[in-house]
Design a protein around this motif. Sequence first.
Motif, PDB file in Angstrom:
ATOM      1  N   ILE A   1       0.839  -1.203   0.000  1.00 17.56           N
ATOM      2  CA  ILE A   1       0.000   0.000   0.000  1.00 17.56           C
ATOM      3  C   ILE A   1       0.870   1.248   0.000  1.00 17.56           C
ATOM      4  N   ARG A   2       1.903   1.241   0.819  1.00 14.74           N
ATOM      5  CA  ARG A   2       2.799   2.404   0.880  1.00 14.74           C
ATOM      6  C   ARG A   2       3.500   2.639  -0.457  1.00 14.74           C
ATOM      7  N   LEU A   3       3.974   1.560  -1.082  1.00 17.00           N
ATOM      8  CA  LEU A   3       4.719   1.681  -2.337  1.00 17.00           C
ATOM      9  C   LEU A   3       3.809   2.014  -3.518  1.00 17.00           C
ATOM     10  N   TYR A   4       2.729   1.266  -3.673  1.00 15.56           N
ATOM     11  CA  TYR A   4       1.913   1.393  -4.884  1.00 15.56           C
ATOM     12  C   TYR A   4       0.742   2.366  -4.780  1.00 15.56           C
ATOM     13  N   ILE A   5       0.465   2.869  -3.611  1.00 10.36           N
ATOM     14  CA  ILE A   5      -0.593   3.878  -3.501  1.00 10.36           C
ATOM     15  C   ILE A   5      -0.015   5.166  -2.922  1.00 10.36           C
ATOM     16  N   PHE A   6       0.515   5.118  -1.711  1.00 10.10           N
ATOM     17  CA  PHE A   6       0.988   6.351  -1.070  1.00 10.10           C
ATOM     18  C   PHE A   6       2.145   6.990  -1.842  1.00 10.10           C
TER      19      PHE A   6
ATOM     20  N   ASN B   1      -2.291  -0.267 -10.002  1.00  9.26           N
ATOM     21  CA  ASN B   1      -1.862  -1.562 -10.520  1.00  9.26           C
ATOM     22  C   ASN B   1      -2.026  -2.618  -9.433  1.00  9.26           C
ATOM     23  N   TRP B   2      -3.202  -3.189  -9.318  1.00  6.54           N
ATOM     24  CA  TRP B   2      -3.531  -4.131  -8.249  1.00  6.54           C
ATOM     25  C   TRP B   2      -2.757  -5.449  -8.354  1.00  6.54           C
ATOM     26  N   THR B   3      -2.174  -5.730  -9.505  1.00  8.99           N
ATOM     27  CA  THR B   3      -1.416  -6.974  -9.662  1.00  8.99           C
ATOM     28  C   THR B   3       0.085  -6.774  -9.504  1.00  8.99           C
ATOM     29  N   ALA B   4       0.501  -5.556  -9.199  1.00  9.69           N
ATOM     30  CA  ALA B   4       1.931  -5.268  -9.036  1.00  9.69           C
ATOM     31  C   ALA B   4       2.525  -6.110  -7.899  1.00  9.69           C
ATOM     32  N   LYS B   5       3.742  -6.578  -8.147  1.00 13.20           N
ATOM     33  CA  LYS B   5       4.470  -7.376  -7.156  1.00 13.20           C
ATOM     34  C   LYS B   5       5.478  -6.482  -6.433  1.00 13.20           C
ATOM     35  N   MET B   6       5.768  -6.858  -5.208  1.00 13.67           N
ATOM     36  CA  MET B   6       6.799  -6.134  -4.462  1.00 13.67           C
ATOM     37  C   MET B   6       8.157  -6.393  -5.096  1.00 13.67           C
ATOM     38  N   PRO B   7       9.008  -5.357  -5.158  1.00 11.03           N
ATOM     39  CA  PRO B   7      10.356  -5.561  -5.742  1.00 11.03           C
ATOM     40  C   PRO B   7      11.216  -6.439  -4.871  1.00 11.03           C
TER      41      PRO B   7
ATOM     42  N   LYS C   1     -13.760   7.938  -1.320  1.00  7.23           N
ATOM     43  CA  LYS C   1     -14.066   8.636  -2.573  1.00  7.23           C
ATOM     44  C   LYS C   1     -12.876   8.557  -3.536  1.00  7.23           C
ATOM     45  N   TRP C   2     -11.677   8.838  -3.022  1.00  9.09           N
ATOM     46  CA  TRP C   2     -10.477   8.814  -3.860  1.00  9.09           C
ATOM     47  C   TRP C   2     -10.231   7.418  -4.429  1.00  9.09           C
ATOM     48  N   MET C   3     -10.368   6.404  -3.593  1.00 13.54           N
ATOM     49  CA  MET C   3     -10.129   5.034  -4.044  1.00 13.54           C
ATOM     50  C   MET C   3     -11.120   4.629  -5.141  1.00 13.54           C
ATOM     51  N   HIS C   4     -12.377   5.027  -5.003  1.00 15.39           N
ATOM     52  CA  HIS C   4     -13.368   4.727  -6.040  1.00 15.39           C
ATOM     53  C   HIS C   4     -12.996   5.414  -7.356  1.00 15.39           C
ATOM     54  N   GLU C   5     -12.560   6.652  -7.266  1.00 12.13           N
ATOM     55  CA  GLU C   5     -12.213   7.417  -8.464  1.00 12.13           C
ATOM     56  C   GLU C   5     -10.927   6.935  -9.132  1.00 12.13           C
ATOM     57  N   HIS C   6     -10.004   6.364  -8.357  1.00  6.42           N
ATOM     58  CA  HIS C   6      -8.695   5.976  -8.891  1.00  6.42           C
ATOM     59  C   HIS C   6      -8.490   4.467  -8.980  1.00  6.42           C
ATOM     60  N   HIS C   7      -9.507   3.709  -8.738  1.00  6.66           N
ATOM     61  CA  HIS C   7      -9.368   2.242  -8.730  1.00  6.66           C
ATOM     62  C   HIS C   7      -8.729   1.713 -10.010  1.00  6.66           C
ATOM     63  N   ASP C   8      -9.127   2.264 -11.148  1.00  5.51           N
ATOM     64  CA  ASP C   8      -8.637   1.761 -12.431  1.00  5.51           C
ATOM     65  C   ASP C   8      -7.193   2.130 -12.741  1.00  5.51           C
ATOM     66  N   VAL C   9      -6.636   3.116 -12.055  1.00  7.56           N
ATOM     67  CA  VAL C   9      -5.250   3.504 -12.338  1.00  7.56           C
ATOM     68  C   VAL C   9      -4.254   2.876 -11.360  1.00  7.56           C
TER      69      VAL C   9
END
Length: 106
Positions: free
Chosen positions: A49-54, A100-106, A90-98
């Motif tokens: 969550i920290r890497l791919y969203i925040f 990358n929910w399948t991204a893997k941790m490096p 609200k933000w999560m609903h608006e940005h859900h499609d952008v």
Amino acid sequence: MEINFSPDNLKELANLVAPLLSINQPDQDWVKLEDIRADLFAGKAKSWIRLYIFDQFPEVQIENGDPKAWVVGAHGTGKVTKIYLPYARKWMHEHHDVINWTAKMP
């Protein structure tokens, strides 16, 4: 002393007692990241969550000054990460499609 109830009496008693047992808490505004991971972030790990969203969307971090930001202490360094739910949902609903929910941790 033993008290025997018929199934109908038990059901009636349960209906009378149930409203007394239910705890109606008002909707929370601020929650800990850990407490909302399953609901808001599809159960992703805090590090994900920290890497791919925040980090990918710095406008969500209150420390960056955006008036619609919704996370404080995004990296949890010395503080608990908190989410302001009214804006976050609200933000999560608006940005859900952008995201990358399948991204893997490096």
